[in-house]
Design an enzyme around this catalytic site. Structure first.
Site, PDB file in Angstrom:
ATOM      1  N   LYS A 126       0.927  -1.154   0.091  1.00  0.00           N
ATOM      2  CA  LYS A 126      -0.053   0.005  -0.135  1.00  0.00           C
ATOM      3  C   LYS A 126       0.921   1.138   0.060  1.00  0.00           C
ATOM      4  O   LYS A 126       2.080   1.047   0.320  1.00  0.00           O
ATOM      5  CB  LYS A 126      -0.770   0.134   1.240  1.00  0.00           C
ATOM      6  CG  LYS A 126      -2.260   0.686   0.996  1.00  0.00           C
ATOM      7  CD  LYS A 126      -3.179  -0.090   0.254  1.00  0.00           C
ATOM      8  CE  LYS A 126      -4.458   0.852   0.030  1.00  0.00           C
ATOM      9  NZ  LYS A 126      -5.559  -0.028  -0.472  1.00  0.00           N
ATOM     10  N   ASP A 166      -6.928   4.187  -4.996  1.00  0.00           N
ATOM     11  CA  ASP A 166      -7.665   3.950  -3.740  1.00  0.00           C
ATOM     12  C   ASP A 166      -8.321   5.271  -3.229  1.00  0.00           C
ATOM     13  O   ASP A 166      -8.506   5.946  -4.513  1.00  0.00           O
ATOM     14  CB  ASP A 166      -6.638   3.743  -2.676  1.00  0.00           C
ATOM     15  CG  ASP A 166      -7.278   3.043  -1.187  1.00  0.00           C
ATOM     16  OD1 ASP A 166      -7.448   1.819  -1.266  1.00  0.00           O
ATOM     17  OD2 ASP A 166      -7.680   3.842  -0.286  1.00  0.00           O
TER      18      ASP A 166
HETATM   19  O1  2IT Z   1      -7.758  -1.663  -1.450  1.00  0.00           O
HETATM   20  C1  2IT Z   1      -7.681  -2.306  -2.389  1.00  0.00           C
HETATM   21  O2  2IT Z   1      -7.640  -3.390  -2.401  1.00  0.00           O
HETATM   22  C2  2IT Z   1      -7.388  -1.234  -3.719  1.00  0.00           C
HETATM   23  N1  2IT Z   1      -7.399   0.000  -3.312  1.00  0.00           N
HETATM   24  C3  2IT Z   1      -7.161  -1.713  -5.028  1.00  0.00           C
HETATM   25  C4  2IT Z   1      -5.736  -2.222  -5.057  1.00  0.00           C
HETATM   26  C5  2IT Z   1      -5.537  -2.684  -6.479  1.00  0.00           C
HETATM   27  O3  2IT Z   1      -4.111  -3.079  -6.709  1.00  0.00           O
HETATM   28  O4  2IT Z   1      -6.235  -2.601  -7.301  1.00  0.00           O
END
Ligand code: 2IT
Length: 449
Positions: A126, A166
């Site tokens: 993240k 996100d």
């Molecule tokens: O919380 C999540 O799973 C996302 N923000 C998507 C992450 C992604 O790599 O598509």
């Protein structure tokens, strides 16, 4: 509870007391997986759990950009490469003023088990920044994204770490981020980021995937109760891309979203936020960076309730928190139980306090965890990576069918895992266990590090 699990939870509570969101997620996941550790004494010898709570790598960096008035502005960027045991690090970027180390770490930890649940080969990560896109011009957002990527590009790649969107990061931001990556690297490596526009390698259904996936998961839950989605009334917090996907799919299946909230209040639309016109309005509201939900009420002739939340409304069958973390604590949980609603499906990451979850479960509400319910988003991101690496694109029907299969698989795995550990029908424990098992096995087989 298992002694070693207790010991590691206490260690995290003590060592990371200054990171409350991170502590909360570790408590939730590790409490669930304690029975697995009981059956695997070798995990303690390998100190598996203490290794799991330390990101493989986490960095923060300076992001400097120039605003439209010519002022120099400074923000902090983060990327947490939490766990790469089952695939390249994968997870979104959040741009919002409240982003800090605790938030990014909790989201990276959650992402690790969520990504494992999808069945796709993706590790957990993240990132983000305390930059808030609200109220910024296009030019400002572009310059910020370019500066952010300039700091990050050496540490990511299609086989290394693959960011996505996100909160605060949508297709516009992804475009600017990828453009800068390409400019710096001089290669067309579009598998480095997901959520791209269709013209340069994005996947059909990715914008809808989180919301659609949540509804597909909901259908499995309803099937288990001999119930169906037709005619159901759903309350959704938030009005971002995820809520929009939920509204769209619910409408297609004969259900309706009748409540929707923002940070300044909520609207109640008895008819349902179901027509193409209403759905388009939500998209436009979003794109305009406006936080003014009242404009929806004015336009479509329904009620706006300023500075209030809808938890506990008595004409809701299914609650789906889909805005952000920590939306529902004990106070809200009590209202939800009193309202007589039967289903509570988390959609945003960790929207519920651990106490509130326990309270709702013990009062007969069927509770499903976000790391399962929202996994369709990152699941389709993994499908986007596959398409990019093969230089092809699948049709809408193909991706949607794969998404549906993935969500059914996640649900089935969760039910099976809880049953295998004698926990009955427990979607939270089952989801945590199923996600944990694959990561644990991969780490054990790869030796100590
Ligand atoms: O919380 C999540 O799973 C996302 N923000 C998507 C992450 C992604 O790599 O598509």
């Amino acid at each position: 509870m298992n002694k070693y699990v207790e010991e590691v939870i206490a260690y995290v509570e003590n060592k990371y007391a200054h990171q409350p969101e991170f502590v909360q997620t570790v408590e939730e996941v590790f409490t669930s997986i304690a029975p697995v550790v009981d059956r695997h004494p070798e995990y303690e010898k390998a100190d598996l759990l203490r290794r799991m709570v330390e990101p493989e790598r986490m960095f923060r960096f300076r992001v400097v950009w120039t605003d439209d008035q010519g002022n120099t502005r400074t923000n902090v960027g983060y990327r947490c490469q939490f766990n790469g045991a089952i695939g390249p690090y994968k997870g979104g970027l959040r741009f919002r003023d409240n982003v800090n180390e605790s938030l990014i770490k909790f989201l990276g930890f959650e992402q690790t088990f969520k990504n494992s649940l999808t069945g796709q080969p993706i590790g957990g990560a993240k990132g983000g920044s305390d930059f808030d896109p609200a109220g910024k011009s296009d030019g400002e957002i572009m310059r910020f994204c370019q500066s952010f990527m300039t700091a990050l590009y050496r540490y990511i790649g299609p086989d290394i770490d693959v960011p996505a969107g996100d909160i605060g990061v949508g297709s516009r931001e992804i475009g600017y981020l990828y453009g800068q990556y390409r400019r710096l690297k001089g290669t067309f490596e579009n598998g480095v980021i997901t959520g791209k526009g269709l013209s340069y390698g994005g996947s059909l259904i990715r914008p809808e995937a989180t919301g659609y996936g949540a509804i597909y998961y909901l259908q499995e839950v309803l099937k288990h109760e001999n119930d169906t989605i037709g005619g159901k009334k759903i309350a959704v917090s938030g009005y971002g891309n995820v809520s929009w996907g939920i509204m769209k799919k619910a409408a297609q299946l004969g259900a309706k979203v009748t409540y929707m909230s923002g940070s300044a209040g909520y609207i109640h639309d008895e008819e349902g936020i179901s027509t193409p016109e209403k759905l388009q309005f939500i998209l436009d509201l979003r794109a305009s960076n406006s936080k003014d939900l009242k404009s929806y009420a004015d336009r479509f002739g329904c009620e706006f309730y300023p500075n209030q939340t809808f938890w506990g409304a008595d004409d809701v069958d299914i609650y789906m928190p889909a805005a952000t973390q920590n939306e529902v604590g004990m106070e809200e949980a009590k209202k939800i139980v009193a309202s007589g609603a039967r289903y509570y499906l988390e959609v945003s990451n960790m929207p519920t306090s651990n106490k509130a979850i326990e309270y709702m479960k013990s009062n007969g509400i069927i509770v499903a965890p976000s790391k399962a319910v929202n996994a369709g988003g990152v699941g389709v991101s993994a499908l986007e990576m596959s398409q990019n690496s093969e230089r092809l694109s699948w049709t809408e029907e193909e991706v949607d069918a794969m998404l549906k299969r993935m969500m059914k698989g996640i649900y089935a795995k969760s039910v099976e895992a809880a049953k295998r550990y004698g926990l009955g029908y427990d979607l939270i424990a089952g989801g945590n266990i199923a996600g944990f098992e694959k990561v644990a096995e991969a780490m054990m087989e790869q030796g100590l590090f």
